[in-house]
Design an enzyme around this catalytic site. Structure first.
Site, short mmCIF file in Angstrom:
data_model
loop_
_atom_site.label_atom_id
_atom_site.label_comp_id
_atom_site.label_asym_id
_atom_site.label_seq_id
_atom_site.Cartn_x
_atom_site.Cartn_y
_atom_site.Cartn_z
N TYR A 159 0.83 -1.20 0.00
CA TYR A 159 0.00 0.00 0.00
C TYR A 159 0.87 1.25 0.00
CZ TYR A 159 -4.32 2.61 0.87
OH TYR A 159 -5.40 3.45 0.75
N ASN A 161 -15.42 3.90 1.96
CA ASN A 161 -16.07 3.74 0.65
C ASN A 161 -17.15 4.79 0.36
OD1 ASN A 161 -14.42 1.57 0.08
ND2 ASN A 161 -15.88 0.05 0.79
N ASN A 180 -19.77 -3.65 -8.18
CA ASN A 180 -20.23 -4.44 -7.03
C ASN A 180 -19.34 -4.25 -5.81
OD1 ASN A 180 -18.26 -5.88 -8.69
ND2 ASN A 180 -18.44 -7.51 -7.19
N ARG A 240 -17.47 -7.76 -13.82
CA ARG A 240 -16.96 -8.93 -14.53
C ARG A 240 -18.03 -10.00 -14.61
NH1 ARG A 240 -11.73 -10.52 -11.19
NH2 ARG A 240 -13.14 -9.96 -9.50
N ASP A 241 -17.99 -10.78 -15.69
CA ASP A 241 -18.91 -11.90 -15.82
C ASP A 241 -18.63 -12.91 -14.71
OD1 ASP A 241 -20.93 -13.48 -16.76
OD2 ASP A 241 -19.82 -14.23 -18.50
N ARG A 242 -19.67 -13.58 -14.27
CA ARG A 242 -19.56 -14.53 -13.16
C ARG A 242 -20.75 -15.48 -13.20
NH1 ARG A 242 -18.80 -10.67 -8.70
NH2 ARG A 242 -17.90 -9.47 -10.41
N MET A 256 -7.53 -2.84 -9.30
CA MET A 256 -7.63 -4.25 -8.94
C MET A 256 -6.99 -5.18 -9.97
SD MET A 256 -11.35 -4.67 -7.14
CE MET A 256 -12.27 -4.21 -8.60
N LYS A 312 -18.70 -7.76 1.93
CA LYS A 312 -17.58 -7.27 2.73
C LYS A 312 -17.54 -8.01 4.06
CE LYS A 312 -16.73 -2.91 2.49
NZ LYS A 312 -15.39 -2.93 1.85
#
Length: 377
Positions: free
Chosen positions: A96, A169, A195, A218-220, A290, A372
């Site tokens: 970080y 957030n 998401n 993203r596809d899932r 990410m 989360k």
């Protein structure tokens, strides 16, 4: 092992003893920061400590630590709940932007209840709920003595999970929707990582302001269920990443205005695709990466669309505005008002006891995670 507490570092006549004392002082200062002591008897608490950087599942341990004496400008707090954020994981891994001295207590966000106040504390009282003003407090523990100016109060009439996840957030989402483009009702924002905790907050805050959102994920395997859940909290459109490059995107933009603002938490090709759909003069704000890939900006986007490429880090924003407490206070008040009106909820959360921290850390690092992990003290 119970870590001892020292208020003063004394010079040792032997180098070995001196090193041990300095190490113990460092442990104390980072585990439970405090100011001028008023003599309250030290007591023990539990904390998730890491003594070196590395894989969180290997380096984070639950240990007993001493809570230092209460200073005149300090407060004793009992931690109630603290989430595990990607930045917390990165901090433990040592990747970080800011890293604490070691050993350190994990966690940069959470909500606590004030149990005792120092004699010169004016702005807080027993029973108040508080959250950290900035990163580095170390929230993954049961108790702490903290300086009054390191925390800020929250109303205790909002849900616990909302309070525990409010300081990072939702604040990131609030500022990005407020500070980069003059967004009005009917305008459009496009974002990837929709998401994520930030993404869910963007959806809700934008919806409360009458702003449309195109939300890219993203596809899932359970895409349909995720799409329904995001739309239930206010998402206008939910699409898969590959749809950004398909003709259907042109059809979508016939019923939804071209976005003024793009919010990028992924990087790589995903960020480049967001840029392609910005309107002339729009802004792309990057707050995360990410994909761990650089953001590539086509020359045509700069020349022919005059897009603006910006970055945002809420920790830096807090530092930049630390001299004006009204800015942070006002933002928290606005967010709490949205919560009370049912316009802003906590992200999907999984509550985990502090003793089950290993399971929580493991789940927080899994791909396609929409919930989360929140440590309940």
């Amino acid at each position: 092992m119970l870590l001892p507490v020292f208020g003063v570092c004394m010079k040792s006549q032997r180098a070995g003893k001196g090193l041990l004392k300095r190490t113990r002082l460092l442990e104390n200062a980072l585990v439970c920061p405090f100011s001028i002591s008023s003599g309250r008897r030290a007591q023990a608490c539990q904390a998730l400590l890491f003594r070196k950087h590395g894989d969180p599942s290997q380096v984070v341990k639950l240990e007993d630590v001493n809570v230092p004496s209460l200073g005149v400008r300090d407060v004793l707090v009992k931690m109630l709940a603290a989430p595990i954020n990607p930045s917390d994981i990165n901090m433990i891994q040592g990747t970080y932007a800011i890293l604490p001295d070691l050993p350190a207590v994990g966690g940069n966000e959470g909500v606590a209840e004030v149990m005792e106040v120092g004699s010169q504390v004016k702005g807080l009282k027993v029973g108040d709920w508080v959250i950290p003003r900035d990163a580095g407090v170390g929230t993954w523990r049961t108790e702490a003595v903290l300086a009054e100016d390191a925390i800020i109060s929250l109303p205790n009439d909002i849900p616990l999970l909302c309070a525990a996840t409010l300081g990072v957030n939702p604040c990131t989402a609030f500022r990005m929707l407020s500070d980069f483009e003059d967004l009005k009702p009917g305008d459009c924002v496009i974002q990837n990582a929709a998401n994520s905790g930030v993404g869910q907050a963007v959806i809700q805050i934008a919806a409360a302001r009458g702003i449309n959102t195109i939300n890219v994920v993203r596809d899932r395997p359970h895409f349909t269920q995720l799409s329904h859940r995001l739309k239930a909290i206010g998402a206008t459109h939910v699409i898969k990443e590959e749809e950004l490059r398909r003709p259907e995107m042109k059809e979508l933009l016939k019923v939804c205005p071209k976005p003024k603002l793009a919010l990028n938490g992924v990087g790589g090709k995903s960020a480049t695709e967001l840029l392609r759909h910005l309107q002339f003069g729009g802004s792309m704000v990057t707050y995360g990466g990410m994909a761990k890939q650089p953001v590539t900006v086509p020359v045509s986007a700069l020349i022919f669309k005059d897009v603006k490429i910006r970055g945002f880090w809420v920790t830096q924003w807090k530092k930049d505005h630390s001299a004006d407490a009204r800015m942070f206070r006002g933002m928290l008040d606005d967010l709490c008002d949205l919560i009370r009106r049912g316009k802003l909820t906590a992200p999907a959360c999984t509550e985990v006891g502090l003793g089950d921290y290993s399971k929580a850390l493991n789940m927080a690092m899994q791909p396609f995670t929409s919930a989360k992990q929140v440590l309940i003290m």
